[in-house]
Write an enzyme that holds these catalytic residues in place. Sequence first.
Site, PDB file in Angstrom:
ATOM      1  N   SER A  78       0.646  -1.229   0.112  1.00 48.05           N
ATOM      2  CA  SER A  78      -0.023   0.070  -0.118  1.00 48.05           C
ATOM      3  C   SER A  78       0.880   1.292  -0.112  1.00 48.05           C
ATOM      4  O   SER A  78       1.723   1.153  -0.974  1.00 48.05           O
ATOM      5  CB  SER A  78      -0.945   0.042   1.251  1.00 48.05           C
ATOM      6  N   ASP A 112      -9.134  -5.745  -4.966  1.00 42.78           N
ATOM      7  CA  ASP A 112      -8.619  -4.667  -4.150  1.00 42.78           C
ATOM      8  C   ASP A 112      -9.381  -3.397  -4.639  1.00 42.78           C
ATOM      9  O   ASP A 112      -9.244  -3.036  -5.659  1.00 42.78           O
ATOM     10  CB  ASP A 112      -7.351  -4.316  -4.297  1.00 42.78           C
ATOM     11  N   HIS A 146      -7.245  -5.818  -0.506  1.00 42.95           N
ATOM     12  CA  HIS A 146      -5.908  -5.054  -0.682  1.00 42.95           C
ATOM     13  C   HIS A 146      -4.861  -5.623   0.506  1.00 42.95           C
ATOM     14  O   HIS A 146      -3.882  -5.382   0.206  1.00 42.95           O
ATOM     15  CB  HIS A 146      -6.535  -3.584   0.203  1.00 42.95           C
TER      16      HIS A 146
END
Length: 1601
Positions: free
Chosen positions: A585, A673, A705
């Site tokens: 991320s 995601d 995610h």
Amino acid sequence: MEPVVLPSLEEVAGLYRELSQHPGLSTACLGPDVTTQYGGKYCSLYTEWSQRDLARAETIKSCRQYLIFHDGTSIVYAGPAGTCCEIKDELLSCESPSGALKAVLRKAVSKEKDKQFLEVWDQNRKVKSIDLTALDKHGSIYDDDQFGCLAWSHSETHLLYVAEKKRPKAESFFQSKAPELDCSTDEDLEHPEKPDAPLKGEQFVYREDWGETLSTCSVPVLCVLDIEGSSVSVLEGVPEHVSPGQAFWSPEDTGVVFVGWWHEPFRLGLQHCTNRRSALFYVDLTGGDCELLSDDTRAVWSPRLSPDRCRIAYLENSALGPHQQCSRLLMYDWYTEQTRTVLEAVPRQAWGSFPGIYCSALPELCWAADSRRLVLDTAQRSQQDVFVVDTQTGATTSLTAGAPQGCWSVLTIDRDLLVAKFSTPSCPPTLRVAVLPSAGQEAQVQWVCLQDAPPVPSISWSIRTLQPPPEQENPQYGGLDFDAILLRPSEGPTAQKPPLVVVPHGGPHTVFSAGWMLYPAVLCRVGFAVLLVNYRGSLGFGQDSVNSLPGNVGTQDVRDVQLCVERVLQEELLDSSRVALVGGSHGGFLACHLIGQFPNTYHACVVRNPVVNIASMATTTDIPDWCLTETGLPYVPAALPDPAQWAEMLQKSPIRYVDRVRTPVLLMLGEDDLRVPPKQGLEYYRALKVRGVPTRLLWYPGNNHALAGVEAEADGFMNIVQWLLEHLRSALGLFVMVLQPPVTLQRMEMSRCQLPAPRSPPGCAQGSGSGTAPSRAACTCLGTLPRCGAADGGGAARQRSGPMALGRRWGTESPGEPAEGPQSHPGSCYWELSRFPAITRAALGAAGGGQAFLLYTGADVPVPQSAASPTCAASGSCGSAGTTACSVWVAASLPAGQRSAPRSATSRACSWASGRGGAAMPLAAASLPPAGFSARTRRRGSAAPCSPAARCRATRCWRCGTEVGAATAWTQRWGSTAGSTQRVGPPPEILPGCRGQHGWWPCWLRPCHAGLWHPVPTPGPFACLAWSHSETRLLYVAERSQPRPPKPSPWLVPGAAGPAEEEEEEKEGKQFVYREDWGEALSSCSVPVLCVLDIEGSSVSVLEGIPEHVSPGQALWSPDDTGVVFVGWWHEPFRLGLSACSNRRSGIFHLEVASRRCELLSAQPRATCSPRLSPDGRRLLYLEGAVGGPHRQCLQLRMLTWQTRQTVTVLDVVQEPTGAFTGIYAAELPLRCWAADSRRAVLGTPQRSRTDLLLVDTEAATVTNLTAGSPEGCWELLTIQWDLLVATCSAPHRPPRLVVAELPPLGQELSLRWVTVEDAPTVPGITWKTLMVQPPCGGQSPAPRSTQPFEALLLSPPGSKAPHPLVVCPHGGPHAVFDARWRPSMAALCCLGFAVLLVNYRGSLGFGQASIESLLSRVGEQDVADTQLAVEQALHSEPLDSRRLALLAGSHGAFIALHLLAREPKRYQACALRNPVSNLPALLGTSDIPDWRYVSLGLPYSFERVPRAEDVATMLQHSPIAQAHRVRTPVLLCVGARDRRVSPTQALELYRVLRARGVPARLLWYPEGGHALAGTETEADVFGNCARWFLQHLRQPRHSP
């Protein structure tokens, strides 16, 4: 030699398996106190644990109970009571306040559908089990941590929970039911609509959700279960603008307290976002009134009621801003109705003092028994500690100050018994209990360990604090420091100088606490040192640290990580030549920045779902506010994209530094995601690949995610280790070679496909009687439509008797008005017109002796799945969701005046006549029926070519029913015997898809599903099925076989030898490797291969020798059968979308099968397609165009002489048409296009607003239009063989009809006469004309070439009353064309009373290459101005109502429509768009054709190009989203969720902007729809909703400006 890490991945797998077995503690619940006979007290402690089960590839839950003996001030004894056991299918559970009852929400999985039960248990039995699904009061119950709750009333008679609101039933516009008996009463007549009547056309209405991990949550409602009565009621009174959750009962059980999140103007992602606007509410159950208890401009969550039921404590943040912040603790007094702040946010964390509150939620039970103090855990720099808070004084005391350092989390507190869990980086979670001391004595707390876990050996860890140098200080927030946690192996060969793995956390506003983390622990045990960096902006360091990062991402956080790495390498004994990065991320964002800004520091990089391009992410993520906030920009829901803001976001993105990256990169992406869509990682992957950087991409379906699935997590770790071993070894050249294949830890129970015994494919069974023709199980029901014969006088009568003769049925009661009433319902109108079949293919074959021929035709007949199935007397009901029909006709050459006998009493035939002595006579129609019924083709493939001698025909069919549920491809060969057709071979055991030579058939063959037969799609660009000239072999294209998983066998033991395998077996750990595809409509096509089927030997071989950099397709045999000619498309450096793109680099190749020598026959670099070999085998005809530039363009017709290999241009590109011929714009040549003389060829191509058939003399390079001047506006050649032409023709008011003609000798072509084989009636009353539009010479035209005229087609509705409302339709592309063909939806609109204007603006196909090029760099200007001009001319010259105008368009046509809405906001009263292009720069990272975004604006494109700030600014200036603030017209959006060309997030962004500005907008979401929204049910639903939208908004015309 330097020390090495573990050399074997088997050992790594063993370590991961061992450490992943440590369970995590999730829940604890204390039972009531029990007093013993000796006066002592004890209670039970119920705990729930979660653990990874690698064998089952899932996370399992288990429970264990403990006994705690205490005296009220200390723990006397504590220990386990029994062993743990697994918990199955339990979603939520809660004990009643007295502890006597327990409620359990359980999921029951069944074949039909999952159910949810609410169970109530007492001490030893289940007393209630209520099927909530059967009650049908609401949807699924929420069991998430955000909304979910399960709360007992204080009286223990009711249960409160949150569920999805029950949605009204919806059905298709075409759903029909059997008529019911008329038993209605007078009361029924007054109320004909039932309350629960399904809503027509509502099944695809888009429903917003709450984003990542909450995609099934849309409209939560509060529900109350009456336990005694087993009834459920949904609470009313909750404000419509909020979504309720986290609810509990008020003190007197008279109401419910809940948190309500604002969902207007639209929903944003809620998971891990404590900055969403929300408030505390109270709804009174008696009166239904709702009261606001907190500030409604803030973000609140986690309300907790005190034991004395007098106070509610909750957390509060600022709305918007950073997603995670230092929170405030507030308290609401129930009786005084006063709110006060207990703890404020802490600006700076001071050593030894309270750091502030950074928890995601308060414990469910957090209050002490005195109802004055509460307990919570929070991050304190790089640790997590437990604090007790005095709500009266605001004093805080650490309860873990004297305990070991690490990560402490509160599980529960009840009657001052405190339960917590504790872990460190080297110690898995342990269970601790304590008694909370009295007020003022909290520091004396004594923790007792209930469940210990042994520390992991050989891991040492420490926390380091770093101070940035003065030049890196934040000018606004100076003096901030940050931490890092360093793990390193304390034993083993690498303990002295290990390689370093650097891990920055995501968020960015999260923190690495010194607790147990699986990945770092296993990496450390493998032999790596791991550095976990808590850069400035992390939680636990004060609110100033959090505030310092927004606006400085990409610089401050990057420099902090780099500073930490440099300091650690200087101060610790680590190998600086072997440093790697791992991040997810925002941590992946930092990793990509670091390898770009400091390319010499890092030697390997692994990123999970990284943020790569903040600008393109802003329109695709569920948290668009994050993109602006972290860039330092304000977020406003109704704001439009601003070029300066997008440039700033791009400036802070790691894609900016991609040219400097040299580090090998492994990317791991979750397909589902919603937070950082996988297109981000794909954009980076392609940018690295084109630059030659070693890169690999892992694609995890079904993961979001976090990539938290057990299988994905295990596979990801093993691939991380493999990547680090490979590239850190190469960095120094001293690592031991890894000999074993990578190992995955999933359950490996995959066996070889077990197929049922071979049998004849369904639909190919032998017929009854003496004939051997295959029986057809169903009829296309074409007989229900009127047939108009060409030469028989009964045609008119038959037409009048058909449904098309019912003029009033089409809504002509009020000419000129949009029709209303049941007779003219949009659904029935469209249904009637869409039933006309579209004839898609034809083949000629010998039918018997003499000069007789069989004509085989295939047609796609749309039958909506939900519609009532028409029936056929011959075959019964047709219940398909879409039908491919076939018909067989006999064409016989007979003496003039003679008729052949019919084959059966009900058959017809079509015959040719010839004069005596062999003189050819004109083709004439006979009054004979077709040779047999029209029949549905069962599992018919897209190609059904006859063999060269027309003795055999090959088809591809689908068969279902294998044990693994996969579809299997059949190949059949059909021959002719005594005038009948039979299946002659190969034997049924030929299953090419199962023999391991290649993969399944490509995507242009669709299997059946659940017994429903789907229409066969148009063949893709790769498709072919070609006979050899000797008729002994078949050539086709298939997907390359992927390596298969190894079979379980004894030789799989490491080091053991096994038998040689002919087929490559899949290496473990490779199942998630990303495989590129060819984009829209070709998502299942990745690596095509050429395959040859030996019919006699029933064997398949895959041809070798094809260059590795090209993908083959459109293959045919060379003249002598020794080789194969094919088109090869370049797929390096990566694949771009190929569907409808004739500008992709490709060439014509010749492969000699025996020598495997491959030769390029065409010029390079060019784009070629459609090679067609002449009947004499001497010439090869093909189309050729320029590489790059417009996706569709005017093409050259090229011809290669086979013997000399010389190529000539037969027809060149036409820049500006001066005569009748305007150029070639066809996507492909017909499969059979050559005349018998091998000199002439026939093709169909747009010619302005028509599609005509052209005869090309390849020697003289002349063109003859065979259909010029015909009343039909669209002609399509199906086949030509033995100079017999088979074609279809249609017009806007007339469905396609099947015609045939005999091609005259050379020079006499204009005497061609067409004979109708199958006619179709015209739609009564509809007229059409072509409007010629001349643009003005100045102003909007930048060059003289741009002033050439363009055209528009105007369809006028039946009836004489005028003026008519007008629907304006600019086409998509933009380089496409509206030719004058039959379009059921347009005809249906006319029958509803609308006029339709189809605009072919400059840039359309068929008007010359100069027209196409004139649009480049002027999209959004020239095309919009042309559409405006066409509308003005139509309004001026035709009887149209200027006050009732609507827009209907898709793709680029919708792009134009949006521009028109912004330019003239008061002109159009309604607008319906399909997959609109609204934001050009946002498409760069999401479309399969990123080159189009550059080329259409006149910008250069190359594979290496990444977006620059000036590119983004230019694209935004041409994007309609930039002018969306001017739109006032109601807009309907129809979106395909699987659209790869124009991402559905384009429409979502537009929908949100319009809603935020109060513009009426509606969004239809089609889960299986692609860019064309071409499914039968989808097309019907789109039309029905568009027609209803127009009827709704055009009833009351507005005055035009």
